[in-house]
Design an enzyme around this catalytic site. Structure first.
Site, PDB file in Angstrom:
ATOM      1  N   ARG A 174     -14.362  11.813  14.761  1.00 39.38           N
ATOM      2  CA  ARG A 174     -15.904  10.807  14.368  1.00 39.38           C
ATOM      3  C   ARG A 174     -15.786   9.499  15.552  1.00 39.38           C
ATOM      4  NH1 ARG A 174     -11.769   8.496   9.452  1.00 39.38           N
ATOM      5  NH2 ARG A 174     -12.473  10.346   8.149  1.00 39.38           N
ATOM      6  N   HIS A 183     -12.919   0.649  10.845  1.00 36.51           N
ATOM      7  CA  HIS A 183     -12.332   1.432   9.442  1.00 36.51           C
ATOM      8  C   HIS A 183     -11.052   1.393   9.637  1.00 36.51           C
ATOM      9  CE1 HIS A 183     -12.253   3.963   6.530  1.00 36.51           C
ATOM     10  NE2 HIS A 183     -11.160   5.378   7.635  1.00 36.51           N
ATOM     11  N   GLU A 217      -0.139   2.018   8.869  1.00 35.45           N
ATOM     12  CA  GLU A 217      -1.252   1.705   9.828  1.00 35.45           C
ATOM     13  C   GLU A 217      -0.906   0.499  11.162  1.00 35.45           C
ATOM     14  OE1 GLU A 217      -4.920   1.449   8.157  1.00 35.45           O
ATOM     15  OE2 GLU A 217      -6.553   0.346   9.923  1.00 35.45           O
ATOM     16  N   HIS A 254     -15.937   4.130  11.099  1.00 34.93           N
ATOM     17  CA  HIS A 254     -15.982   5.289  10.183  1.00 34.93           C
ATOM     18  C   HIS A 254     -17.698   5.605  10.249  1.00 34.93           C
ATOM     19  CE1 HIS A 254     -16.487   8.424   6.977  1.00 34.93           C
ATOM     20  NE2 HIS A 254     -15.169   7.833   6.675  1.00 34.93           N
ATOM     21  N   ARG A 280      -8.765   8.619  15.719  1.00 33.50           N
ATOM     22  CA  ARG A 280      -7.943   9.053  14.684  1.00 33.50           C
ATOM     23  C   ARG A 280      -8.482  10.352  13.762  1.00 33.50           C
ATOM     24  NH1 ARG A 280      -6.968   8.804   8.669  1.00 33.50           N
ATOM     25  NH2 ARG A 280      -9.172   7.152   8.920  1.00 33.50           N
ATOM     26  N   TRP A 325      -8.211   3.028  -1.551  1.00 34.01           N
ATOM     27  CA  TRP A 325      -9.072   2.984  -1.622  1.00 34.01           C
ATOM     28  C   TRP A 325      -9.889   4.361  -0.619  1.00 34.01           C
ATOM     29  CZ3 TRP A 325     -12.041   0.801  -5.016  1.00 34.01           C
ATOM     30  CH2 TRP A 325     -11.248  -0.331  -5.833  1.00 34.01           C
ATOM     31  N   ALA A 326      -8.857   5.121  -0.416  1.00 31.98           N
ATOM     32  CA  ALA A 326      -9.197   5.690   1.202  1.00 31.98           C
ATOM     33  C   ALA A 326      -9.894   6.389  -0.481  1.00 31.98           C
ATOM     34  CB  ALA A 326      -7.652   6.203   1.295  1.00 31.98           C
ATOM     35  N   GLU A 374     -12.300  18.139   7.045  1.00 30.58           N
ATOM     36  CA  GLU A 374     -12.912  16.951   7.163  1.00 30.58           C
ATOM     37  C   GLU A 374     -13.269  16.974   8.482  1.00 30.58           C
ATOM     38  OE1 GLU A 374     -12.021  13.028   5.446  1.00 30.58           O
ATOM     39  OE2 GLU A 374     -10.990  13.673   4.056  1.00 30.58           O
ATOM     40  N   GLY A 382       0.892  -0.915  -0.266  1.00 23.63           N
ATOM     41  CA  GLY A 382       0.352   0.091  -0.561  1.00 23.63           C
ATOM     42  C   GLY A 382       0.758   1.331   0.151  1.00 23.63           C
TER      43      GLY A 382
HETATM   44  C1  SIN Z   1     -12.695   9.576   4.040  1.00 23.14           C
HETATM   45  O1  SIN Z   1     -12.651   9.868   3.169  1.00 23.14           O
HETATM   46  O2  SIN Z   1     -13.944   9.422   5.519  1.00 23.14           O
HETATM   47  C2  SIN Z   1     -11.996   8.495   5.349  1.00 23.14           C
HETATM   48  C3  SIN Z   1     -10.677   8.974   5.234  1.00 23.14           C
HETATM   49  C4  SIN Z   1      -9.955   9.024   6.029  1.00 23.14           C
HETATM   50  O3  SIN Z   1     -10.102   7.882   7.003  1.00 23.14           O
HETATM   51  O4  SIN Z   1      -9.089   9.295   6.940  1.00 23.14           O
END
Ligand code: SIN
Length: 533
Positions: free
Chosen positions: A290, A351, A375, A244, A386, A47-48, A116, A14
């Site tokens: 989160r 997640h 990770e 998540h 996180r 996949w991020a 975010e 990765g």
């Molecule tokens: C997201 O796009 O919500 C996930 C990205 C992350 O886990 O930081």
């Protein structure tokens, strides 16, 4: 048995593994990079969706504060400072300048920034809603061109080699535990090889796939964590599994991540009656950290009896939604939900693994010459929870610092890489139905008893189930020819036991580890989700 010798063995391709290969190679080291699938498939980082923090030097103290606040003030300040100090130059030089990753830009060519959850500023750069794919696409093409990096696809690590366990010299058992590589399975040929290395680097991601509902890719079951534990490495903070908050949930459809960037661009969480419920929970509303959002959704599901809540994006035009989130739009549409016109049904899922193999800031674990990055590692950067979009950045920074430290060590220290013992493999073939069934039991046990909300009673039940399962799997493992699925199952049950053990020992609710009070209603949204299927 084939034997390969290399300076650095990297397990996992990765973003962390590929970045390490780049930095180690730039120091003149030979690298063997193994990946369980083809190079271009598999890794979680691909996949991020959301993005990667870029502006770490602009008000660095503010970013440090956001990371600390998201972690509930449990993160390791030294790890936080290191990420913030090193982050921007790594992104600029490697991703922006060298690999020319196609991040979104304004008409005048400036990198666009989004926000975010938990961020007090717009500081995340992105490539639509496929940031991981955009970065790794470039990276995979690039590492294939690197002389001195040998890529072994469809190779799965079985166990780490140590002087004390695997050397052909009996006296080596009196040396301190020292990693000298790994046994790996070529899953296409069915052959086992020994790869001897001066430095072995675990970059296998987290362990989301030990939970029934997860954003993680198949096979991400804590391989590195389980292997490290088996040779006696210290693992920490494994109770902190981040859920998540927003994963697409619809009957007969596969789950998939709905990026936090959707809320960063104006999406609002609403319940089935159309009422926004986050503003009463946290000053940042739908963009709270989160753990807070995920638990607020959990409570909402319990009180409403519904299987999901929704993200309302009606403040945005259909054109904006399709252009900014093309992948989420297409996937939801394939499941019959047009997100440019209707709310997105979502619920939390496992997640990110905040804990992992303990390392210092140069990736060194408690076992000599064994490193962990990304990770798989735990420097304490995330503490109990996180902050969004720190994970890709951590992959880059931890890979860089670890490769540079390894290069210095390899130049200055002497390494003893003796012949290792042959791997003896039984002839009997494992029954794949038994493997799948055991895997299902691990996933449902973890989801039902070790999920977003935990209780001592459920943890105890999980402990008993997993300990019995471990015995079964261990004898199964010893008596059958190795396959990828058998290796996965063995590591999954080990990782699950480690999470349960950590969760049982920690009775304090913090960040992503929440232990319910005796009188609390902890009914499971999962049961409703099962009804949906
Ligand atoms: C997201 O796009 O919500 C996930 C990205 C992350 O886990 O930081």
């Amino acid at each position: 048995m084939d034997t390969i010798q290399t300076d650095c063995l990297v397990i996992g391709a990765g973003l962390a593994g590929c970045s390490y290969a780049h930095y180690a190679r730039s120091q003149g080291l030979s690298v063997t990079l193994i990946c369980a699938d083809e190079l271009t498939t598999g890794a979680n980082s691909k996949w991020a969706q959301g993005g990667i923090i870029f502006d770490t030097s602009y008000h660095p103290e503010q970013l440090e504060r956001d990371i600390m606040v998201a972690s509930g003030d449990t993160a390791n300040p030294a790890a936080v400072s290191s990420l913030v100090r090193e982050g921007q130059s790594a992104v600029q030089s490697l991703l922006v300048d060298q690999l020319k990753v196609p991040f979104d830009r304004s008409d005048d060519g400036e990198l666009l920034r989004t926000r975010e959850g938990g961020h007090s500023d717009k500081r995340i750069i992105f490539s639509k809603d496929i940031t991981g794919r955009a970065i790794l696409g470039r990276f995979h093409d690039y590492v294939r061109t690197l002389d001195g990096v040998s890529i072994l696809e469809n190779h799965v690590a079985i166990d780490l080699l140590t002087l004390s366990h695997n050397s052909v010299y009996p006296l080596d058992k009196y040396k301190p535990i020292t990693c000298i590589g790994a046994y790996v399975l070529d899953s296409v040929q069915g052959e086992i090889k020994a790869i001897r290395a001066k430095k072995t680097v675990l970059a296998t991601g987290g362990l989301g796939q030990i939970f029934q509902n997860t954003t993680n890719q198949p096979g991400v079951v804590g391989h590195g964590i389980a292997m490290a534990k088996r040779v006696g490495a210290r693992v920490i903070d494994l109770e902190y599994i981040q859920f998540h908050p927003t994963v697409f949930l619809k009957k007969n459809c596969q789950l998939f991540l709905v990026s936090e960037a959707v809320r960063g661009e104006g999406g609002v969480l609403i319940n089935s009656e159309g009422k926004a419920f986050m503003d009463t929970q946290h000053p940042m509303g739908s963009l709270a950290p989160r753990d807070i959002v995920a638990r607020a959704i959990h409570r909402e599901l319990i009180s409403s009896g519904e299987p999901c809540v929704y993200i309302d994006l009606s403040s945005k035009s259909p054109h904006f939604i399709k252009d900014r989130f093309p992948s989420i739009y297409e996937r939801a549409l394939a499941c019959g939900v047009d997100i440019s016109r209707e709310p997105i049904p979502v619920a939390p899922a496992a997640h990110y693994t905040c804990g992992g193999v303990y390392t210092d800031l140069n990736g060194r674990s408690s076992v000599q010459h064994l490193n962990a990055i990304g990770e798989t590692a735990c420097t304490g950067l995330h503490g109990a929870n996180r902050l969004a979009s720190t994970s890709l950045l951590e992959c880059l920074v931890s890979a860089k610092l670890t490769a540079l430290a390894d290069s210095e060590a390899i130049a200055n220290e002497s390494f003893h890489l003796p012949e290792v013992r042959e791997w003896i493999s039984p002839e009997k073939t494992a029954d794949e139905v038994l493997i799948r069934q055991d895997m299902r039991l691990i996933k449902s046990t973890m989801w039902n008893y070790v999920g977003l909300v935990r209780s001592p009673r459920r943890l105890m039940r999980a402990r008993r189930i997993l300990s019995q399962l471990y015995e079964e799997i261990d004898s199964f493992y010893a008596g059958n020819r190795l396959t990828r699925s058998l290796i996965e199952l063995r590591n999954a049950v080990c990782a699950a036991q480690l999470v349960v053990h950590a969760a049982t020992l920690n009775s304090e609710s913090k960040g992503s580890h929440y232990v319910a009070r005796e009188d609390e209603d902890i009914d499971l949204p999962l049961e409703r989700h099962d009804v949906l299927k």
